[in-house]
Motif scaffolding. Structure first.
Motif, PDB file in Angstrom:
ATOM      1  N   LYS A  51      -7.883 -21.006 -59.283  1.00 26.33           N
ATOM      2  CA  LYS A  51      -8.991 -21.181 -60.217  1.00 26.33           C
ATOM      3  C   LYS A  51      -9.321 -22.662 -60.448  1.00 26.33           C
ATOM      4  N   ARG A  52      -8.366 -23.545 -60.193  1.00 31.79           N
ATOM      5  CA  ARG A  52      -8.595 -24.992 -60.364  1.00 31.79           C
ATOM      6  C   ARG A  52      -9.169 -25.632 -59.111  1.00 31.79           C
ATOM      7  N   GLY A  53      -9.369 -24.823 -58.074  1.00 29.03           N
ATOM      8  CA  GLY A  53      -9.919 -25.344 -56.833  1.00 29.03           C
ATOM      9  C   GLY A  53      -8.888 -25.910 -55.884  1.00 29.03           C
ATOM     10  N   GLU A  54      -7.609 -25.774 -56.221  1.00 23.39           N
ATOM     11  CA  GLU A  54      -6.549 -26.298 -55.364  1.00 23.39           C
ATOM     12  C   GLU A  54      -6.262 -25.323 -54.232  1.00 23.39           C
ATOM     13  N   VAL A  55      -6.051 -25.847 -53.025  1.00 21.78           N
ATOM     14  CA  VAL A  55      -5.724 -24.998 -51.877  1.00 21.78           C
ATOM     15  C   VAL A  55      -4.255 -24.593 -51.972  1.00 21.78           C
ATOM     16  N   VAL A  56      -4.011 -23.299 -52.082  1.00 23.82           N
ATOM     17  CA  VAL A  56      -2.647 -22.789 -52.263  1.00 23.82           C
ATOM     18  C   VAL A  56      -2.152 -22.012 -51.054  1.00 23.82           C
ATOM     19  N   ALA A  57      -3.056 -21.661 -50.145  1.00 21.89           N
ATOM     20  CA  ALA A  57      -2.682 -20.898 -48.953  1.00 21.89           C
ATOM     21  C   ALA A  57      -3.864 -20.931 -47.992  1.00 21.89           C
ATOM     22  N   ALA A  58      -3.691 -20.318 -46.848  1.00 15.07           N
ATOM     23  CA  ALA A  58      -4.783 -20.182 -45.878  1.00 15.07           C
ATOM     24  C   ALA A  58      -4.757 -18.768 -45.327  1.00 15.07           C
ATOM     25  N   ILE A  59      -5.924 -18.298 -44.914  1.00 16.21           N
ATOM     26  CA  ILE A  59      -6.054 -16.956 -44.351  1.00 16.21           C
ATOM     27  C   ILE A  59      -6.761 -17.073 -43.008  1.00 16.21           C
ATOM     28  N   ASN A  60      -6.358 -16.255 -42.046  1.00 16.66           N
ATOM     29  CA  ASN A  60      -6.939 -16.389 -40.707  1.00 16.66           C
ATOM     30  C   ASN A  60      -7.339 -15.049 -40.113  1.00 16.66           C
ATOM     31  N   ALA A  61      -8.035 -15.138 -39.003  1.00 12.05           N
ATOM     32  CA  ALA A  61      -8.326 -14.008 -38.122  1.00 12.05           C
ATOM     33  C   ALA A  61      -8.056 -14.507 -36.714  1.00 12.05           C
ATOM     34  N   ALA A  62      -7.290 -13.752 -35.938  1.00 15.24           N
ATOM     35  CA  ALA A  62      -6.894 -14.209 -34.607  1.00 15.24           C
ATOM     36  C   ALA A  62      -7.006 -13.081 -33.603  1.00 15.24           C
ATOM     37  N   GLY A  63      -7.412 -13.448 -32.389  1.00 19.85           N
ATOM     38  CA  GLY A  63      -7.518 -12.453 -31.333  1.00 19.85           C
ATOM     39  C   GLY A  63      -7.831 -13.090 -30.004  1.00 19.85           C
ATOM     40  N   SER A  64      -8.147 -12.277 -29.043  1.00 17.25           N
ATOM     41  CA  SER A  64      -8.460 -12.738 -27.700  1.00 17.25           C
ATOM     42  C   SER A  64      -9.735 -13.565 -27.709  1.00 17.25           C
ATOM     43  N   ASN A  65      -9.727 -14.674 -26.979  1.00 19.65           N
ATOM     44  CA  ASN A  65     -10.949 -15.482 -26.923  1.00 19.65           C
ATOM     45  C   ASN A  65     -12.051 -14.786 -26.127  1.00 19.65           C
ATOM     46  N   ARG A  66     -11.699 -13.747 -25.380  1.00 17.20           N
ATOM     47  CA  ARG A  66     -12.734 -12.963 -24.697  1.00 17.20           C
ATOM     48  C   ARG A  66     -13.491 -12.087 -25.692  1.00 17.20           C
ATOM     49  N   ALA A  67     -12.788 -11.594 -26.701  1.00 10.72           N
ATOM     50  CA  ALA A  67     -13.426 -10.738 -27.700  1.00 10.72           C
ATOM     51  C   ALA A  67     -14.052 -11.541 -28.835  1.00 10.72           C
ATOM     52  N   PHE A  71     -12.622  -6.279 -37.985  1.00  9.87           N
ATOM     53  CA  PHE A  71     -12.962  -7.091 -36.822  1.00  9.87           C
ATOM     54  C   PHE A  71     -12.010  -6.890 -35.641  1.00  9.87           C
ATOM     55  N   SER A  72     -11.073  -5.946 -35.750  1.00 14.59           N
ATOM     56  CA  SER A  72     -10.090  -5.687 -34.687  1.00 14.59           C
ATOM     57  C   SER A  72      -9.350  -6.960 -34.293  1.00 14.59           C
ATOM     58  N   VAL A  73      -8.832  -7.634 -35.310  1.00 14.17           N
ATOM     59  CA  VAL A  73      -8.081  -8.869 -35.123  1.00 14.17           C
ATOM     60  C   VAL A  73      -6.742  -8.736 -35.841  1.00 14.17           C
ATOM     61  N   SER A  74      -5.868  -9.692 -35.577  1.00 14.85           N
ATOM     62  CA  SER A  74      -4.706  -9.871 -36.432  1.00 14.85           C
ATOM     63  C   SER A  74      -5.105 -10.826 -37.537  1.00 14.85           C
ATOM     64  N   SER A  75      -4.698 -10.549 -38.744  1.00  9.01           N
ATOM     65  CA  SER A  75      -5.054 -11.399 -39.873  1.00  9.01           C
ATOM     66  C   SER A  75      -3.811 -11.693 -40.699  1.00  9.01           C
ATOM     67  N   SER A  76      -3.716 -12.932 -41.184  1.00  8.41           N
ATOM     68  CA  SER A  76      -2.525 -13.359 -41.900  1.00  8.41           C
ATOM     69  C   SER A  76      -2.898 -14.332 -43.004  1.00  8.41           C
ATOM     70  N   ALA A  77      -1.929 -14.568 -43.877  1.00 11.63           N
ATOM     71  CA  ALA A  77      -2.023 -15.650 -44.847  1.00 11.63           C
ATOM     72  C   ALA A  77      -0.712 -16.406 -44.813  1.00 11.63           C
ATOM     73  N   SER A  78      -0.781 -17.707 -44.979  1.00  5.71           N
ATOM     74  CA  SER A  78       0.425 -18.516 -44.863  1.00  5.71           C
ATOM     75  C   SER A  78       0.383 -19.687 -45.833  1.00  5.71           C
ATOM     76  N   VAL A  79       1.534 -20.323 -45.974  1.00  3.44           N
ATOM     77  CA  VAL A  79       1.664 -21.538 -46.770  1.00  3.44           C
ATOM     78  C   VAL A  79       2.298 -22.610 -45.893  1.00  3.44           C
ATOM     79  N   LEU A  80       2.214 -23.852 -46.343  1.00  2.00           N
ATOM     80  CA  LEU A  80       2.755 -24.982 -45.584  1.00  2.00           C
ATOM     81  C   LEU A  80       4.161 -25.293 -46.061  1.00  2.00           C
ATOM     82  N   ASP A  81       5.070 -25.491 -45.111  1.00  2.00           N
ATOM     83  CA  ASP A  81       6.433 -25.905 -45.415  1.00  2.00           C
ATOM     84  C   ASP A  81       6.819 -26.978 -44.420  1.00  2.00           C
ATOM     85  N   GLY A  82       6.711 -28.228 -44.834  1.00  2.00           N
ATOM     86  CA  GLY A  82       6.971 -29.332 -43.927  1.00  2.00           C
ATOM     87  C   GLY A  82       5.946 -29.354 -42.812  1.00  2.00           C
ATOM     88  N   CYS A  83       6.421 -29.379 -41.573  1.00  2.00           N
ATOM     89  CA  CYS A  83       5.529 -29.412 -40.406  1.00  2.00           C
ATOM     90  C   CYS A  83       5.133 -28.023 -39.930  1.00  2.00           C
TER      91      CYS A  83
END
Length: 246
Positions: free
Chosen positions: A203-219, A91-103
């Motif tokens: 496998k238990r359905g628990e959210v362990v991370a998130a994945i994204n796609a990011a780019g220009s709002n024009r594209a 998709f010609s985007v930046s893509s990442s995965a992250s976890v939550l640490d505090g705020c």
């Protein structure tokens, strides 16, 4: 144990300061006395985690061992890395995965696309959770009591004129994210940047991370994000879940 805590705080201070630091600067950044900061820096230098150049200290390459231990002990990241690379390329985007640490969210894996975003981040980069798509996904699926604790600690800053600035508004947004199972953030962290994120579940359905796609709002117009990118991200998240150990 107190010495361990202080040592970790010193190492974290270098990540916030982004430059070699003097003893007094470390003391100011961590709240330690200059004498305590000096002792901690010299100990970390002896262990190889900090290097002394003149009168300034900087993080040494041995710190990478700590990050490598986390990455290598978590099979999820070995599965996620090629996934974000495929999303980025397709998709010609930046893509990442992250976890939550505090705020904050902490980036665990990343596939950068320089044309998609001027924000270049790497493993270990922290960003405020409440104005990022991945952060909102992770906050939305955090246990209610813990989520309220985190929300009460958020410092609402205007990163752009579109940034959410009110805790009640954020609560409503997170409720919507839980209902639709994805989050879109538009120009709240950076002007011109639009991002979409979905949860990664085990496998238990628990959210362990998130994945994204990011780019220009024009594209990345909203219809394209929802109708083309989002189904591919759900498919990727399901694939990751299917390949995780029980």
């Amino acid at each position: 144990m107190n010495s361990l805590v202080r040592g970790l705080e010193v190492l974290k201070a270098f990540g916030r300061y982004h430059e070699p630091m003097t003893i007094s600067e470390v003391a100011t950044e961590t709240g330690l006395t200059p004498a305590s900061a000096r002792r901690m820096l010299l100990t970390l230098t002896d262990l190889g985690y900090v290097e002394l150049r003149g009168k300034r200290f900087r993080v040494g390459p041995k710190v990478l061992d700590l990050g490598y231990s986390y990455m290598s002990s978590m099979p999820i990241w070995q599965i996620v890395q090629p996934t974000v690379e495929r999303i980025s390329e397709k998709f010609s985007v930046s893509s990442s995965a992250s976890v939550l640490d505090g705020c904050d969210i902490v980036y665990a894996v990343r596939a950068n696309n320089r044309q998609a975003s001027s924000v270049l981040v790497s493993t270990g980069t922290r960003q405020p959770a409440h104005v990022t798509s991945m952060g909102r996904v992770l906050l939305a699926f955090t246990e209610p009591e813990r989520r309220e604790t985190i929300l009460s600690q958020i410092h609402f800053s205007a990163y752009t004129s579109h940034s959410v600035m009110d805790i009640d508004q954020l609560r409503l947004i997170l409720e919507q994210v839980r209902g639709q199972n994805f989050s879109i953030v538009d120009e709240e962290m950076e002007f011109g940047l639009r991002a979409i994120a979905v949860p990664i579940r085990n496998k238990r359905g628990e959210v362990v991370a998130a994945i994204n796609a990011a780019g220009s709002n024009r594209a990345l117009d909203l219809d394209y994000l929802k109708n083309t990118v989002l189904p591919a991200m759900f498919e990727a998240a399901n694939m990751i879940k299917a390949n995780l150990p029980a």
